[in-house]
Motif scaffolding. Structure first.
Motif, PDB file in Angstrom:
ATOM      1  N   UNK A 211       0.843  -1.196   0.000  1.00 24.23           N
ATOM      2  CA  UNK A 211       0.000   0.000   0.000  1.00 24.23           C
ATOM      3  C   UNK A 211       0.877   1.244   0.000  1.00 24.23           C
ATOM      4  N   UNK A 212       0.526   2.219  -0.832  1.00 20.08           N
ATOM      5  CA  UNK A 212       1.282   3.463  -0.904  1.00 20.08           C
ATOM      6  C   UNK A 212       0.756   4.474   0.111  1.00 20.08           C
ATOM      7  N   UNK A 218      -2.322   3.733  -6.082  1.00 28.83           N
ATOM      8  CA  UNK A 218      -1.724   2.385  -6.109  1.00 28.83           C
ATOM      9  C   UNK A 218      -0.843   2.158  -7.330  1.00 28.83           C
ATOM     10  N   UNK A 219       0.198   2.964  -7.436  1.00 30.65           N
ATOM     11  CA  UNK A 219       1.139   2.897  -8.548  1.00 30.65           C
ATOM     12  C   UNK A 219       2.215   1.856  -8.238  1.00 30.65           C
ATOM     13  N   UNK A 240       5.372 -12.089  -6.624  1.00 29.48           N
ATOM     14  CA  UNK A 240       4.300 -11.366  -7.306  1.00 29.48           C
ATOM     15  C   UNK A 240       3.863 -10.240  -6.368  1.00 29.48           C
ATOM     16  N   UNK A 241       3.546  -9.073  -6.919  1.00 25.84           N
ATOM     17  CA  UNK A 241       3.173  -7.939  -6.075  1.00 25.84           C
ATOM     18  C   UNK A 241       1.827  -7.364  -6.487  1.00 25.84           C
ATOM     19  N   UNK A 242       1.043  -7.006  -5.500  1.00 28.51           N
ATOM     20  CA  UNK A 242      -0.235  -6.326  -5.688  1.00 28.51           C
ATOM     21  C   UNK A 242      -0.197  -5.039  -4.879  1.00 28.51           C
ATOM     22  N   UNK A 243      -0.263  -3.903  -5.558  1.00 32.55           N
ATOM     23  CA  UNK A 243      -0.298  -2.607  -4.870  1.00 32.55           C
ATOM     24  C   UNK A 243      -1.771  -2.200  -4.785  1.00 32.55           C
ATOM     25  N   UNK A 244      -2.341  -2.373  -3.611  1.00 32.07           N
ATOM     26  CA  UNK A 244      -3.778  -2.197  -3.404  1.00 32.07           C
ATOM     27  C   UNK A 244      -4.075  -0.803  -2.861  1.00 32.07           C
ATOM     28  N   UNK A 245      -5.327  -0.396  -3.013  1.00 29.03           N
ATOM     29  CA  UNK A 245      -5.760   0.959  -2.666  1.00 29.03           C
ATOM     30  C   UNK A 245      -6.476   0.971  -1.327  1.00 29.03           C
ATOM     31  N   UNK A 246      -5.788   1.435  -0.280  1.00 28.34           N
ATOM     32  CA  UNK A 246      -6.391   1.487   1.048  1.00 28.34           C
ATOM     33  C   UNK A 246      -7.001   2.850   1.364  1.00 28.34           C
ATOM     34  N   UNK A 247      -6.783   3.852   0.483  1.00 30.69           N
ATOM     35  CA  UNK A 247      -7.334   5.191   0.748  1.00 30.69           C
ATOM     36  C   UNK A 247      -8.577   5.480  -0.077  1.00 30.69           C
TER      37      UNK A 247
END
Length: 430
Positions: A211-212, A218-219, A240-247
């Motif tokens: 998470x960013x 989520x770049x 493997x990576x998943x950048x998820x959107x927590x905001x």
């Protein structure tokens, strides 16, 4: 439109082109007909613009409007841009039509140059799209998944042999992760597939859910670049990576919690994202090979989710993480997210969750970093990492010399924490 959104604005020609244009336009506008009085007015307008930027900077830092004080490069960039804009605005008065046209163009160029310079200083939004909260990546084509893969009997680095046709770099894109359980209004997630995931008979791999920050998006660019570099040194092996959107789409500080005000951010990450990963990605279905990670706001979320759900992941990456979710606006978070309950807010903080469950974190690996010139977050990293160690996690803490909260704090923080994850995930020797 996609090409425009993907335009790099930190590296590449854009900063240089804008800088060159700005200098040329300043020279044109500074040459004023009409004598000393006109020139004095022009330079007075430039000075007024620069002083206005200085005043706003001082007020913002004095009031703490953006949490931590704005760094010095923001001041110098803003003063330069606003001073140049003042010069351009003065050129509209008692001038010929062509000078007015040049001045109008100059205002736009000076403003864009200032924004790009400040963004480059922070080093967080690499493209034009990411600056505006849009991840400029195509929907990713996912290889067939084999859900429910059992853990490997040996570390992957001992059994994996890269085929000759393996790509040199991984694949990056986006994917919609439905908020089936949470109903959370999330933006598409960034996805990274390493080279080893892109070959026939690919092995099941570890996974990082990342998470960013906030504001942010989520770049996957920064994490993907780090993982590609590690993959190049390890025969294409990387998580493997998943950048998820927590905001969420409204880009608010959800405090990584479920609330009526901001939606069910925690359930989205811990249920919807986890379920989607298992169903759609070729990953090892065992928490020993799962990582929860994040930067800044996302780092605070990561250690909180790790403390709350050790059954989901056994590894944590906390890069310049907040000491607890909502730490930048605690009064608002306590009121809005926790209904004014101080007890509930305190119970949500990772140090308190960790202290309440001693012994529940045996076998967990946690890597923390912070920039050496970012004292608030150095203290946060020291405090939270110590609490994690007391609770039973295997902890490392890296302080990055010369780094603040952005730029090198993120890129070097990723290099350090990913490096700590590799042996824990069986991707390299210990």
């Amino acid at each position: 439109m996609h090409t425009l959104l993907a335009l790099p604005i930190i590296d590449g020609p854009v900063p240089w082109v804008l800088g060159g244009l700005s200098v040329a336009l300043i020279l044109v506008l500074a040459v004023r007909p009409g004598g000393a009085r006109q020139r004095a007015r022009a330079f007075a307008a430039a000075a007024a613009g620069a002083l206005l930027a200085l005043a706003v900077y001082l007020v913002v830092n004095a009031t703490g409007a953006f949490g931590d004080p704005l760094p010095g490069f923001v001041l110098w960039s803003a003063m330069a841009a606003c001073g140049a804009i003042g010069l351009a605005l003065a050129s509209f008065r008692r001038s010929r039509w062509w000078r007015k046209v040049v001045a109008g163009i100059a205002v736009a160029v000076f403003a864009a140059s200032g924004v790009v310079a400040v963004n480059a200083g922070f080093g967080i939004n690499p493209t034009l799209g990411s600056l505006f909260g849009v991840v400029p990546a195509d929907t990713i084509a996912l290889p067939p998944s084999d859900a429910g893969d059992d853990p490997p009997d040996q570390p992957l680095y001992e059994t994996w042999h890269a085929p000759a046709d393996m790509p040199a770099t991984g694949r990056v894109g986006t994917a919609e992760i439905p908020a089936t359980v949470s109903g959370f209004d999330a933006r598409p997630a960034g996805i990274y597939l390493p080279p080893a995931a892109l070959v026939a008979d690919a092995p099941a791999l570890p996974v990082i859910i990342f998470m960013m920050g906030q504001p942010g998006n989520p770049d996957p660019s920064f994490l993907a670049a780090t993982l590609d570099a590690y993959a190049a040194q390890h025969d294409g092996l990387a998580p493997i990576a998943v950048v998820a959107d927590q905001v969420g789409a409204n880009v608010v500080d959800t405090a990584c919690a479920d609330s009526t005000a901001y939606g069910n951010a925690e359930t989205y990450i811990t249920k919807d994202v986890v379920t989607w990963v298992k169903a759609h990605l070729h990953v090892i279905d065992d928490p020993r090979w799962w990582v929860i990670g994040g930067y800044s706001n996302g780092g605070g979320c990561a250690i909180t989710f790790a403390a709350e759900h050790p059954e989901l992941w056994k590894n944590v990456m906390d890069i310049s993480g907040e000491p607890y979710p909502g730490s930048e606006q605690p009064d608002n978070i306590e009121k809005t997210v926790y209904g004014g309950s101080t007890q509930a807010f305190e119970a949500s903080k990772p140090v308190n969750i960790l202290a309440a469950h001693p012994g529940a974190y045996d076998g967990m690996t946690a890597a923390f970093t912070a920039g050496g010139d970012d004292p608030t977050y150095v203290t946060a990293a020291q405090t939270v990492s110590a609490a994690a160690q007391r609770a039973g996690m295997s902890v490392s803490l890296g302080i990055i010399p010369g780094a603040g909260h952005t730029g090198d704090a993120l890129t070097s923080g990723l290099q350090i924490t990913v490096g700590k994850m590799y042996p824990a995930l069986g991707l390299s020797p210990g």
